[in-house]
Design a protein around this motif. Structure first.
Motif, PDB file in Angstrom:
ATOM      1  N   LYS A 338       0.831  -1.206   0.000  1.00 56.57           N
ATOM      2  CA  LYS A 338       0.000   0.000   0.000  1.00 56.57           C
ATOM      3  C   LYS A 338       0.867   1.259   0.000  1.00 56.57           C
ATOM      4  O   LYS A 338       0.532   2.257  -0.646  1.00 56.57           O
ATOM      5  N   ALA A 339       1.984   1.221   0.726  1.00 56.25           N
ATOM      6  CA  ALA A 339       2.897   2.364   0.749  1.00 56.25           C
ATOM      7  C   ALA A 339       3.498   2.593  -0.634  1.00 56.25           C
ATOM      8  O   ALA A 339       3.697   3.734  -1.064  1.00 56.25           O
ATOM      9  N   PHE A 340       3.776   1.512  -1.346  1.00 59.16           N
ATOM     10  CA  PHE A 340       4.279   1.645  -2.711  1.00 59.16           C
ATOM     11  C   PHE A 340       3.225   2.265  -3.613  1.00 59.16           C
ATOM     12  O   PHE A 340       3.520   3.138  -4.433  1.00 59.16           O
ATOM     13  N   THR A 341       1.986   1.821  -3.457  1.00 59.79           N
ATOM     14  CA  THR A 341       0.900   2.390  -4.248  1.00 59.79           C
ATOM     15  C   THR A 341       0.767   3.887  -3.982  1.00 59.79           C
ATOM     16  O   THR A 341       0.559   4.682  -4.906  1.00 59.79           O
ATOM     17  N   ALA A 342       0.913   4.281  -2.728  1.00 58.35           N
ATOM     18  CA  ALA A 342       0.726   5.681  -2.354  1.00 58.35           C
ATOM     19  C   ALA A 342       1.893   6.554  -2.745  1.00 58.35           C
ATOM     20  O   ALA A 342       1.719   7.654  -3.276  1.00 58.35           O
ATOM     21  N   LYS A 343       3.129   6.078  -2.491  1.00 55.20           N
ATOM     22  CA  LYS A 343       4.282   6.959  -2.636  1.00 55.20           C
ATOM     23  C   LYS A 343       5.449   6.353  -3.406  1.00 55.20           C
ATOM     24  O   LYS A 343       6.461   7.004  -3.583  1.00 55.20           O
ATOM     25  N   GLY A 344       5.347   5.096  -3.817  1.00 52.10           N
ATOM     26  CA  GLY A 344       6.429   4.486  -4.582  1.00 52.10           C
ATOM     27  C   GLY A 344       7.529   3.867  -3.743  1.00 52.10           C
ATOM     28  O   GLY A 344       8.578   3.517  -4.278  1.00 52.10           O
ATOM     29  N   ALA A 345       7.320   3.734  -2.427  1.00 61.61           N
ATOM     30  CA  ALA A 345       8.327   3.114  -1.555  1.00 61.61           C
ATOM     31  C   ALA A 345       8.308   1.612  -1.795  1.00 61.61           C
ATOM     32  O   ALA A 345       7.416   0.916  -1.329  1.00 61.61           O
ATOM     33  N   PHE A 346       9.302   1.086  -2.506  1.00 64.22           N
ATOM     34  CA  PHE A 346       9.240  -0.286  -2.983  1.00 64.22           C
ATOM     35  C   PHE A 346       9.518  -1.271  -1.858  1.00 64.22           C
ATOM     36  O   PHE A 346      10.505  -1.144  -1.135  1.00 64.22           O
ATOM     37  N   PRO A 347       8.685  -2.301  -1.702  1.00 63.34           N
ATOM     38  CA  PRO A 347       8.793  -3.205  -0.554  1.00 63.34           C
ATOM     39  C   PRO A 347      10.099  -3.996  -0.521  1.00 63.34           C
ATOM     40  O   PRO A 347      10.650  -4.367  -1.552  1.00 63.34           O
ATOM     41  N   SER A 348      10.545  -4.289   0.687  1.00 66.23           N
ATOM     42  CA  SER A 348      11.742  -5.119   0.872  1.00 66.23           C
ATOM     43  C   SER A 348      11.392  -6.512   1.387  1.00 66.23           C
ATOM     44  O   SER A 348      12.286  -7.299   1.682  1.00 66.23           O
ATOM     45  N   GLN A 349      10.091  -6.814   1.478  1.00 62.33           N
ATOM     46  CA  GLN A 349       9.642  -8.089   2.032  1.00 62.33           C
ATOM     47  C   GLN A 349       9.550  -9.154   0.937  1.00 62.33           C
ATOM     48  O   GLN A 349       9.015  -8.896  -0.144  1.00 62.33           O
ATOM     49  N   ASN A 350      10.052 -10.341   1.219  1.00 67.12           N
ATOM     50  CA  ASN A 350      10.055 -11.419   0.231  1.00 67.12           C
ATOM     51  C   ASN A 350       8.657 -11.719  -0.295  1.00 67.12           C
ATOM     52  O   ASN A 350       8.457 -11.891  -1.506  1.00 67.12           O
ATOM     53  N   GLU A 351       7.702 -11.793   0.601  1.00 61.94           N
ATOM     54  CA  GLU A 351       6.333 -12.118   0.189  1.00 61.94           C
ATOM     55  C   GLU A 351       5.760 -11.040  -0.717  1.00 61.94           C
ATOM     56  O   GLU A 351       5.063 -11.331  -1.698  1.00 61.94           O
ATOM     57  N   ALA A 352       6.070  -9.783  -0.407  1.00 62.67           N
ATOM     58  CA  ALA A 352       5.554  -8.680  -1.217  1.00 62.67           C
ATOM     59  C   ALA A 352       6.103  -8.734  -2.638  1.00 62.67           C
ATOM     60  O   ALA A 352       5.388  -8.439  -3.610  1.00 62.67           O
TER      61      ALA A 352
END
Length: 429
Positions: A338-352
């Motif tokens: 959701k943070a990526f959708t909002a601001k482009g902060a790309f996830p660092s979580q394997n599942e994501a």
């Protein structure tokens, strides 16, 4: 980070663009009269947490969240270390960018071990290994939950490329960005035909991306400063300052008012683009420039990571368990998507990184580019995070930024290099 991206500016956004740290509540889901506890969260730039903090508050009515948000990473971290030294004033949850994580790890005893106070089902395996390793002590303590990473791509103005006679389709531009030599050669052609437009925004923004690609940056694995003896850093310096000499830079200071305005006026054609930069571009360029910007996975020099942050819980917190629960929730795959959708902060979580919710994401501002899959591809190319020494963040954001600005304003490159080396040595003492 950061790290770090903006889709729309929410009504609840509380911005501190300069050094001052400001605080704002995150909504009416809990207020001082009804909440049992108050948790403060200190971030910088754009983490994409505004709506998430409100959501957490709505589902945890006993918690009131105060969001302290600072504009610049350097200002945030200066305040962080000042408050650490003073022994007071830290937030319950403090964000730390990758360039400063080594300084925090050197004082790990001032932070809670999240593997002990956090939810039992949240372990280091949630994240890419190199991400969690960066915030783990030699004794196995987990000091920070990973938020985002900054896989690199290139953003550019289609219309300015067309006007200068360069290919503008995301597939066609690949050759222009296949190496730094070709990138700067294309810049010379662009400057010649652009009618006064610059090729890139800031020498330091290009230099930072190049240095972050190197196996060794400003410090070696033993935390020894190697700025002067690392040939890769000097080679990057020589290429960037030559481009400045050829008129490719817009001579702007990143995140300054002039830099923000330059996005709106189309003062430059290309932007080194870690994933979190998408949101910055959209916010600063504005709706009038939608679809003029494009993003491509082609990036000079191959893969790279620039930015990304962690959430820590200082021992100063009066509510460490609740703070760790909030930090764990914010850094869960669902929330980071959701943070990526909002601001482009790309996830660092394997599942994501495997989630269709991420991989299928497109960005209408950038011509409906498949940004989820694009940055996931770039992230998977990064073999490991570059080791950051105790002063890496300050050397990057202050020492070399100032030195390159001096070159942009007429100082000879060799003279500025010597000054940068001397200032870096002061930081490392």
């Amino acid at each position: 980070m950061p790290h770090h991206p903006l889709r729309r500016v929410p009504a609840l956004l509380c911005v501190a663009l300069l050094a001052a740290t400001t605080a704002c509540g995150t909504g009416d889901g809990a207020d001082a009269a009804t909440a049992d506890i108050e948790l403060s969260v200190a971030t910088f730039n754009e983490f994409g947490y505004e709506d998430l903090l409100k959501q957490y508050q709505d589902t945890h009515p006993h918690v009131r969240i105060v969001h302290r948000k600072t504009g610049k990473a350097d200002d945030h971290h200066q305040a962080l270390f000042t408050r650490m030294a003073a022994g007071s004033g830290l937030a319950d949850v403090e964000a730390v960018e990758e360039g400063w994580i080594a300084q925090v790890m050197a004082k790990a005893d001032q932070f809670n071990d999240l593997s002990k106070i956090g939810p039992s089902d949240v372990t280091a395996e949630r994240w890419l290994q190199w991400k969690s390793d960066s915030a783990s002590t030699k004794d196995g303590e987990l000091i920070g939950y990973g938020t985002d990473i900054g896989p690199m791509a290139m953003c550019y103005r289609r219309d300015l490329f067309d006007a200068a006679g360069l290919p503008s389709d995301p597939e066609a531009v690949g050759d222009l960005f296949s190496s730094w030599e070709k990138y700067f050669a294309a810049g010379d052609k662009f400057v010649e035909n652009s009618g006064g437009k610059a090729w890139f925004d800031s020498a330091s923004q290009v230099f930072n991306a190049m240095v972050n690609q190197n196996k060794v940056g400003y410090y070696d694995l033993d935390d020894k400063l190697v700025v002067e003896t690392n040939p890769a850093v000097k080679a990057d310096w020589d290429q960037v300052t030559a481009a400045v000499r050829n008129g490719q830079s817009a001579n702007l200071v990143a995140f300054s008012n002039e830099w923000n305005t330059a996005f709106k006026t189309g003062a430059f054609a290309t932007k080194t683009c870690p994933s979190w930069m998408l949101g910055v571009i959209e916010a600063q360029a504005g709706p009038e420039n939608e679809d003029k910007w494009a993003v491509t996975a082609a990036f000079p020099g191959g893969a790279g990571n620039w930015g990304g942050s962690f959430l820590t819980v200082p021992k100063q917190s009066k509510h460490p368990k609740e703070a760790a629960e909030l930090a764990a929730w914010l850094t869960a795959p669902e929330q980071q998507i959701k943070a990526f959708t909002a601001k482009g902060a790309f996830p660092s979580q394997n599942e994501a990184l495997l989630s269709p919710a991420l991989l299928n994401q497109t960005n209408p501002y950038f011509g409906n580019a498949k940004v989820g899959a694009l940055f996931a591809e770039q992230a998977n190319k990064v073999p490991a995070a570059q080791h950051k020494g105790p002063g890496s963040g300050q050397i990057q954001d202050k020492v070399f930024s100032d030195a390159l600005q001096a070159v942009e304003h007429g100082t000879k490159a060799d003279e500025a290099w010597k000054q940068a080396v001397a200032e870096a040595e002061k930081v490392a003492k």
